[in-house]
Design a protein around this motif. Structure first.
Motif: not given
Length: 296
Positions: A244-273
């Motif tokens: 959906r973001i790649r299909n955004l039509k902004i000022d003609g031919n401007l292509n929008i992409t995103i870089s993504i990081g993903i992590t699963k919350i572990q049992e003993n995690d806290f915010n900063d970790v």
């Protein structure tokens, strides 16, 4: 406080005296139901309604009804105990007492009407205050540009998830992404275009991600999501989001992409970790060429 309690207690004792002493005395001494006592009974009920609240008011009104029933029965079966005045005495008695009773009733009801109007006004103020507080809450928790939650609210939500151990019973993932080459976009096309992109991405996120997701703008061109569900489900939604973001039509031919990081919350995690881990995943995504996601 003691003075207030004393006033309430004195008022209660006074009305109990009227109900159990004055009404029976007046009923018997003035000829029962043929005279003015019934009018006084109504006046007492009005006064009780005005001066008392909730349970006390209900109990006192029931006392009045009970006394009236007893007196009416006594008058029917023992009429000889009722004192009866001649017609002239009754005429002058009613001429004086009934107008007084009517005027007192009028002023009490007028005061009660003023109380009702004041209560309605206070209710209106209360509703207006609730509305204003709701607007202030929205302003305090929402990012104005993307219309998603702001960074502070996201941090609070993540802390809540971790404190409540929600990630123990179900899979919860944290996603962090930003817009590829966003600084170049701002420099080339201007901040108005950049703001429009952020606004559009906020709408796409709310449209694509499931309702159980917590969506926020982390800051600048960075967005953060808390996703509840399995990784394969998340990858499906991430693919939709990227498309959906790649299909955004902004000022003609401007292509929008995103870089993504993903992590699963572990049992003993806290915010900063959690944040350090997902931030590292985002960095890996950029390092490997952008326009993709990386999972740690």
């Amino acid at each position: 406080i003691k003075l207030n309690l004393w006033i309430k207690a004195s008022r209660l004792i006074f009305f109990l005296f009227i109900i159990f002493v004055m009404i029976p005395y007046g009923w018997i001494n003035s000829g029962g139901s043929s005279n003015n006592t019934i009018a006084y009974v109504f006046l007492v009920v009005i006064c009780i309604t005005f001066f008392f609240q909730k349970k006390t008011r209900s109990i006192l009104v029931h006392f009045v009804v009970f006394i009236f029933i007893i007196l009416h029965i006594v008058e029917f079966y023992y009429p000889e105990i009722m004192m009866v005045y001649d017609q002239k005495t009754q005429f002058f008695d009613r001429l004086i007492q009934i107008p007084i009773t009517l005027m007192v009733s009028y002023h009490l009801l007028k005061q009660f009407e003023a109380y009702i109007k004041e209560k309605e006004k206070n209710d209106q103020y209360s509703e207006e205050l609730k509305r204003i507080n709701k607007e202030l809450e929205i302003l305090a928790t929402t990012d104005e540009l993307s219309e998603t939650y702001n960074r502070r609210t996201y941090n609070s939500k993540l802390k809540e998830v971790l404190n409540n151990k929600e990630h123990i019973n179900e899979d919860i993932h944290v996603i962090l992404f930003d817009i590829d080459y966003f600084k170049n976009i701002n420099d080339t096309f201007g901040h108005i275009v950049g703001d429009n992109i952020i606004c559009q991405i906020g709408k796409i996120m709310k449209d694509v991600m499931p309702d159980t997701s917590f969506i926020s703008r982390w800051g600048g061109d960075e967005f953060a999501i808390i996703f509840i569900g399995k990784l394969d489900e998340l990858e499906h939604y991430i693919s939709l989001l990227q498309e959906r973001i790649r299909n955004l039509k902004i000022d003609g031919n401007l292509n929008i992409t995103i870089s993504i990081g993903i992590t699963k919350i572990q049992e003993n995690d806290f915010n900063d970790v959690v944040f350090k881990r997902v931030d590292k995943a985002l960095y890996k995504s950029k390092q490997q060429g952008r326009n993709q996601y990386y999972i740690i």
